[in-house]
Design a protein around this motif. Structure first.
Motif, short mmCIF file in Angstrom:
data_model
loop_
_atom_site.label_atom_id
_atom_site.label_comp_id
_atom_site.label_asym_id
_atom_site.label_seq_id
_atom_site.Cartn_x
_atom_site.Cartn_y
_atom_site.Cartn_z
N UNK A 170 0.82 -1.22 0.00
CA UNK A 170 0.00 0.00 0.00
C UNK A 170 0.85 1.27 0.00
N UNK A 229 -6.68 -9.91 -2.49
CA UNK A 229 -7.10 -8.50 -2.55
C UNK A 229 -5.91 -7.59 -2.87
N UNK A 230 -4.75 -7.94 -2.36
CA UNK A 230 -3.56 -7.13 -2.60
C UNK A 230 -3.19 -7.19 -4.08
N UNK A 277 -5.61 -5.22 -6.18
CA UNK A 277 -5.40 -3.78 -6.03
C UNK A 277 -4.20 -3.32 -6.88
N UNK A 290 -4.65 -0.58 -9.97
CA UNK A 290 -3.91 0.69 -10.03
C UNK A 290 -3.07 0.80 -11.30
#
Lengths: 277, 291
Positions: free
Chosen positions: A49, A76-77, A80, A84
């Motif tokens: 993150x 989920x990581x 993401x 992006x």
């Protein structure tokens, strides 16, 4: 000019999101070493993150080489990262580092990971960075058969170059790397066997990279970074990397994904070397 | 639990507008550090390394207590039970100065694969020693050589511990998910924030063979502090050893860091106080909301 839009140098930020596999594949003693495994978890949990936010600040896209098991553990990581706008590259399922792996085994592992990332993110894997740098005599053939357009494995050139098999060029670009551009040469410390000591500061690491960047930019070459979110994801290092990215942009760097650089090389083959390995 | 690639922390708000919770922790292990390390590395103890361990109680501890008093901040000392038995006056002096005393093994045991009963025995024995000295059981657990067992968190809950400070998986405090209702806080750290990484020099086994200047170490710690303070919901858990940080020049560097952190919005306090605050803020609720 070799690079688009008058840029002086091609730069790829390749993040190896190994998570716990960094530890389970080195030495026998880490499978049940709870706090060492927790250092691996720092990558997806804290490093990613923080790094994604920093990359957004500069508007640059990177490539994340992710073992399949990490996607299964942290779906989920991985979603993401793709959301992006970053690229995902092949990095084994369990971060396998064996020299004994057969063509059939490696073929099956690649297919398994390609399906996994397609289902999770809709991305087709286009490039290969071998876990632990282990390459086999059949590897290049396998990459071509799987439709990959780049390999990020060789260390004998400042690149990029186009691979040749049996005397014929193939649509496969090498984006070479080196330990000097690998953050673990500076920021990977462990007191557990096999031990690694002499942690370097973020400013020493960045100083070395900046010097290399300046010299390679003059030659219109490239840099393919090898970065590990579990180590470079600490805030002092993310901020230092951010400073370097800002500097490189100001100095005429084209920073993009490994896939984007490989596509550029394939479209402009006359400007690059063709090499038989 | 929050691992989604988006959230960088749990958005805890520290009291009185502070930007970061800072814990100055001291593993007061004296020669037991070398004894257990030699065992885990399969090496002999070596007189010079053994003797250097005693620099902690003989010289370093006094300077650590002085610098904390000079800057009027409280620290947390993790003390093996055996050290409590050998240096009762020093441990009670730490306690009387208002610092927290936490668990750190009996003999700094770092053996892996031991049964639960053995570990429970170390805890019982050490808790008894420390309770006799300071009048209360320790509420915090720091694993010797960062060796946690599969049952360690279960044992901490069973023995009413408030927090653990051994994990290295993030820069924020969180609550361990568990079956029982009791809340166990984790206050994670990292090798970057450990003086052992820079100052444990030995010829006896493959450890650090390079000396670091105080300037280099201060630069790294300051950069970590600045970045974490800016993020707003982080902790800075500095892990120190009186035998290493306790040299005169290094204590002076630590003093500079403390002054800098105080001026830049640090809430410097004990691990116990931070853990209690984390529980009051219902971090577990936030963990679930964001998951």
């Amino acid at each position: 000019m070799r690079w688009p839009n008058g840029k002086r140098i091609g730069v790829t930020l390749g993040f190896d999101l190994d998570a716990e596999t960094m530890w389970t594949t080195r030495g026998d003693g880490n499978h049940d070493h709870i706090t060492n495994l927790s250092r691996g978890a720092y990558g997806p949990k804290q490093g990613v993150p923080r790094l994604l936010n920093m990359l957004d600040v500069h508007g640059v896209k990177a490539t994340f080489f992710i073992p399949g098991v990490v996607a299964d553990d942290y779906p989920e990581v991985v979603k993401e990262i793709a959301r992006r706008g970053h690229e995902i590259g092949y990095h084994g399922y369990y971060h396998e580092e064996s020299y004994e792996t057969t063509y059939e085994e490696e073929d099956a592992t690649m297919k398994r990971c390609e399906q996994l990332f397609m289902d999770l993110t809709g991305q087709k894997l286009m490039g290969h960075r071998a876990p632990g740098g282990v390459i086999h005599d059949y590897s290049l053939r396998l990459f071509v058969e799987h439709g990959y357009i780049y390999s990020s494995n060789w260390r004998d050139d400042d690149g990029p170059f186009i691979h040749q098999i049996d005397g014929l060029p193939v649509p496969l670009v090498e984006l070479p790397k080196d330990s000097v551009f690998d953050d673990t040469a500076y920021d990977f410390y462990t007191d557990s066997a096999p031990e690694r000591y002499e942690l370097k500061s973020h400013s020493e690491m960045i100083e070395i990279w900046k010097d290399e960047f300046d010299a390679l930019a003059q030659e219109e070459r490239m840099i393919n970074f090898v970065l590990h979110p579990q180590f470079i994801g600490r805030v002092s290092r993310v901020n230092a990397l951010s400073d370097l990215i800002g500097y490189m942009i100001a100095q005429g760097a084209w920073i993009d994904t490994n896939k984007a650089l490989a596509e550029h090389v394939l479209k402009n083959q006359e400007k690059f070397k063709i090499i038989e390995k | 639990m929050l691992i989604n690639g988006k959230d960088n922390g749990l958005k805890i708000v520290w009291p009185n507008g502070k930007r970061i919770a800072v814990m100055l922790t001291f593993d007061f292990d004296a020669d037991t550090l070398r004894v257990s390390r030699a065992k885990s590395k399969g090496k002999t103890i070596g007189f010079t390394d053994y003797s250097r361990g005693l620099y902690g109680p003989n010289e370093g501890l006094k300077r650590c207590l002085e610098v904390l008093a000079d800057y009027d901040v409280k620290g947390t000392f993790f003390v093996p039970g055996k050290i409590g038995e050998r240096y009762p006056d020093k441990v009670t002096a730490i306690h009387r100065a208002g610092h927290e005393i936490g668990y750190h093994g009996y003999d700094h045991e770092s053996e892996r694969g031991i049964p639960k009963e053995i570990e429970r025995g170390y805890m019982e024995k050490s808790e008894r020693v420390l309770e006799e000295l300071i009048g209360k059981k320790p509420v915090g657990h720091r694993a010797p050589e960062s060796i946690l067992h599969p049952f360690s968190f279960e044992l901490m809950r069973e023995r009413q511990y408030l927090y653990s400070s051994s994990m290295k998986d993030c820069d924020y405090a969180y609550i361990h998910e568990g079956v029982s209702g009791q809340r166990l806080v984790e206050l994670p750290g990292d090798i970057t924030l450990d003086d052992f990484t820079y100052f444990y020099f030995t010829f006896s086994d493959p450890a650090v063979r390079s000396m670091y200047t105080n300037r280099e170490v201060l630069e790294i710690w300051k950069a970590e502090f600045d970045g974490l303070a800016e993020e707003g919901d982080k902790i800075f858990c500095l892990k120190l050893h009186p035998q290493l940080i306790g040299r005169g020049s290094r204590i002076a560097m630590l003093g500079k860091l403390i002054a800098y952190m105080k001026q830049h919005g640090a809430w410097i306090t004990t691990c116990e106080e931070v853990a209690n605050y984390v529980i009051e803020q219902d971090i577990r609720g936030k963990q679930h909301e964001m998951a």
